[in-house]
Design a protein around this motif. Sequence first.
Motif, PDB file in Angstrom:
ATOM      1  N   PHE A 201       0.673  -1.106  -0.084  1.00 29.59           N
ATOM      2  CA  PHE A 201       0.128  -0.021  -0.137  1.00 29.59           C
ATOM      3  C   PHE A 201       0.801   1.265  -0.180  1.00 29.59           C
ATOM      4  N   ARG A 202       2.021   1.156   0.363  1.00 34.22           N
ATOM      5  CA  ARG A 202       3.082   2.285   0.625  1.00 34.22           C
ATOM      6  C   ARG A 202       3.631   2.690  -0.857  1.00 34.22           C
ATOM      7  N   VAL A 203       3.833   3.952  -1.069  1.00 28.72           N
ATOM      8  CA  VAL A 203       4.544   4.415  -1.978  1.00 28.72           C
ATOM      9  C   VAL A 203       6.143   4.045  -2.081  1.00 28.72           C
ATOM     10  N   ASN A 204       6.701   3.601  -3.070  1.00 27.22           N
ATOM     11  CA  ASN A 204       8.010   3.162  -2.958  1.00 27.22           C
ATOM     12  C   ASN A 204       8.949   4.055  -4.177  1.00 27.22           C
ATOM     13  N   ALA A 205      10.138   3.541  -4.076  1.00 24.48           N
ATOM     14  CA  ALA A 205      10.929   4.526  -4.751  1.00 24.48           C
ATOM     15  C   ALA A 205      10.663   4.815  -6.300  1.00 24.48           C
ATOM     16  N   SER A 206       9.757   4.106  -6.882  1.00 24.72           N
ATOM     17  CA  SER A 206       9.242   4.241  -8.148  1.00 24.72           C
ATOM     18  C   SER A 206       8.159   5.524  -8.038  1.00 24.72           C
ATOM     19  N   GLY A 207       7.716   5.665  -7.037  1.00 25.04           N
ATOM     20  CA  GLY A 207       6.774   6.985  -6.793  1.00 25.04           C
ATOM     21  C   GLY A 207       5.251   6.349  -6.716  1.00 25.04           C
ATOM     22  N   VAL A 208       5.085   5.221  -6.818  1.00 23.55           N
ATOM     23  CA  VAL A 208       3.671   4.641  -7.040  1.00 23.55           C
ATOM     24  C   VAL A 208       3.722   3.340  -6.054  1.00 23.55           C
ATOM     25  N   SER A 209       2.710   3.208  -5.310  1.00 17.34           N
ATOM     26  CA  SER A 209       2.550   1.879  -4.514  1.00 17.34           C
ATOM     27  C   SER A 209       2.200   0.928  -5.561  1.00 17.34           C
ATOM     28  N   ASP A 210       2.380  -0.356  -4.991  1.00 17.30           N
ATOM     29  CA  ASP A 210       2.025  -1.742  -5.823  1.00 17.30           C
ATOM     30  C   ASP A 210       0.613  -1.633  -6.173  1.00 17.30           C
ATOM     31  N   PHE A 211      -0.322  -1.453  -4.903  1.00 14.72           N
ATOM     32  CA  PHE A 211      -1.352  -1.498  -4.989  1.00 14.72           C
ATOM     33  C   PHE A 211      -2.339  -0.419  -5.994  1.00 14.72           C
ATOM     34  N   GLU A 212      -1.619   0.741  -6.289  1.00 20.23           N
ATOM     35  CA  GLU A 212      -2.151   1.796  -7.094  1.00 20.23           C
ATOM     36  C   GLU A 212      -1.828   1.028  -8.586  1.00 20.23           C
ATOM     37  N   ARG A 213      -0.858   0.523  -8.906  1.00 23.95           N
ATOM     38  CA  ARG A 213      -0.455   0.099 -10.040  1.00 23.95           C
ATOM     39  C   ARG A 213      -1.317  -1.057 -10.545  1.00 23.95           C
ATOM     40  N   VAL A 214      -1.809  -1.843  -9.697  1.00 19.43           N
ATOM     41  CA  VAL A 214      -2.763  -2.859  -9.724  1.00 19.43           C
ATOM     42  C   VAL A 214      -4.108  -2.326 -10.023  1.00 19.43           C
ATOM     43  N   TRP A 215      -4.551  -1.480  -9.320  1.00 13.95           N
ATOM     44  CA  TRP A 215      -5.890  -0.825  -9.284  1.00 13.95           C
ATOM     45  C   TRP A 215      -6.146  -0.138 -10.724  1.00 13.95           C
ATOM     46  N   ASP A 216      -5.045   0.695 -11.056  1.00 14.99           N
ATOM     47  CA  ASP A 216      -5.236   1.466 -12.135  1.00 14.99           C
ATOM     48  C   ASP A 216      -5.170   0.576 -13.491  1.00 14.99           C
ATOM     49  N   MET A 217      -4.326  -0.579 -13.371  1.00 12.76           N
ATOM     50  CA  MET A 217      -4.355  -1.411 -14.605  1.00 12.76           C
ATOM     51  C   MET A 217      -5.702  -2.119 -14.664  1.00 12.76           C
ATOM     52  N   PHE A 218      -6.122  -2.671 -13.796  1.00  7.67           N
ATOM     53  CA  PHE A 218      -7.431  -3.712 -13.745  1.00  7.67           C
ATOM     54  C   PHE A 218      -8.551  -2.470 -14.260  1.00  7.67           C
ATOM     55  N   GLU A 219      -8.421  -1.112 -13.886  1.00  9.19           N
ATOM     56  CA  GLU A 219      -9.735  -0.708 -14.266  1.00  9.19           C
ATOM     57  C   GLU A 219      -9.636  -0.107 -15.477  1.00  9.19           C
ATOM     58  N   ARG A 220      -8.573  -0.309 -16.178  1.00 14.70           N
ATOM     59  CA  ARG A 220      -8.579   0.315 -17.650  1.00 14.70           C
ATOM     60  C   ARG A 220      -8.321  -0.642 -18.513  1.00 14.70           C
ATOM     61  N   CYS A 221      -8.103  -2.136 -18.210  1.00 14.37           N
ATOM     62  CA  CYS A 221      -8.152  -3.227 -19.268  1.00 14.37           C
ATOM     63  C   CYS A 221      -9.427  -3.766 -19.365  1.00 14.37           C
TER      64      CYS A 221
END
Length: 490
Positions: A201-221
């Motif tokens: 859930f926490r933002v990492n060095a990439s600037g984005v949390s893993d949960f945000e990546r997954v949620w954004d990806m699922f919502e647009r595929c």
Amino acid sequence: MEAAAGGGGMEVVVFPWLAFGHMIPFLELSKRLAARGHAVTFVSTPRNLARLPPVPPHLSARLRFVSLPLPRVDGLPEGAESTADVPAEKIELVKKAMDGLAAPLAAFLADEAASGRRPDWIIHDFCHHWVPPIAEEHKVPCAAFMIVQAAFVAILGPRWANAEHPRVTTEDFNVPPGWIPSPSIIAYRRRSEAEFMAAMFRVNASGVSDFERVWDMFERCRLVIYRSCEEVDPGMFSLLSDLYRRPAVPAGVLLPPVIAAAHDGRDEVLRWLDEQPPRSVIYVALGSEAPLTLKNLHELALGLELADVRFIWALRKPAGLFDASGNADGRGVLPDGFEERTRGRGMVLTGWVPQVAALVHRATGAFLTHCGWGSTVESFAFGLPLVMLPFVLDQPLVARAMEEKGIGVEVAREDDGSFDRDGIAAAVRRVMVEDQGKVLTNNAGKLRDVLADKARQERYVDELVECLRRYRHDGCQVVQVPRVLQIGSQ
């Protein structure tokens, strides 16, 4: 299987995460699509493409490889292009570097459109949250391909479910989430496993949390593909379709070709196995990315010694650990005298190992694994019982599921994830020596026999192709789950 039988071929771009545990199943899916007459473009970075296994010659005309240069990121070692090239704490920097592939991908799609090769689909991985917006600009639909166990995607949950059932503490991950029907084993047993999930859930060095990546990806595929099938995960795809409001499409387990154990006498692994009694050897491999410490390696080694059974250990170099100790090949990290004391009944190999050929060999009787989904799927093909030593992500969930199926024994662990030689030895002997091993082997053999139905597994890919045809012209709105996905769930 040719496209002529299905109304013409599609142009498909596949784009995996920069980890070989992801690239290999993406390549297996690519080969199956190419075998059906579809043109597949496999996108990755130059060094990763150079390290992939060769493609069968009869598919080379329909499967091409396109390299995108990975941007330099401060803190990443020179030449690091995959998670296997870095220690666990730098994987988030690999994500940051991969995010820099957005502009090269957009340029590639523009070039494709200019040459009249606009893709019908982009099939991408879990962390490619920036791919769908780029694809939409070029009017290309996206599908996600999840190569982890389906239960892991269920425990992640979509954004709306996490909002309705918030997980605030680490302990919240030790019980099934509120959106999974009860009773369920989809939860983490140990605090160490739950802490890893909470960190997503926490933002990492990439600037984005893993949960945000997954949620954004699922919502647009438009749909989500899984490396699984109803025989392995009964009822899971209906749950995931409802949960994520996108069709959950099983592609089958995508087993790699079984390499016969026959050889020309030059491979020391197979030559050594030829000399061992049937089902007397346990094959040990924890992948190249398991977060192993020096203490972990010592306890595992001493546990194998204490178990007093034959073994082959594919000791792959955990990035950073061996370099830090000054041992380029990794042998110096083993306990003093270990190899001498186990010589004759054990082999430790730090280079390339023909894993599939070793697993299928008549002398191999069990598999000690970290329960990565890819390794577990390989074990299905050969009917091997498992000694399970999971660490992170879906691995603990896979271990619980295999325990429920009666084909594996998990090594005893503390709540912090630690284990000792006695726990290793006890689990190995339960599978290799004691009567329980016969039951586990029998159960593993039954699952192997079910998955050996190649026609059924190929039908999963055919059904996936049909879904890709059906949804490529739809908008990105929520779509109804097709009946074909319900096969086997009655």
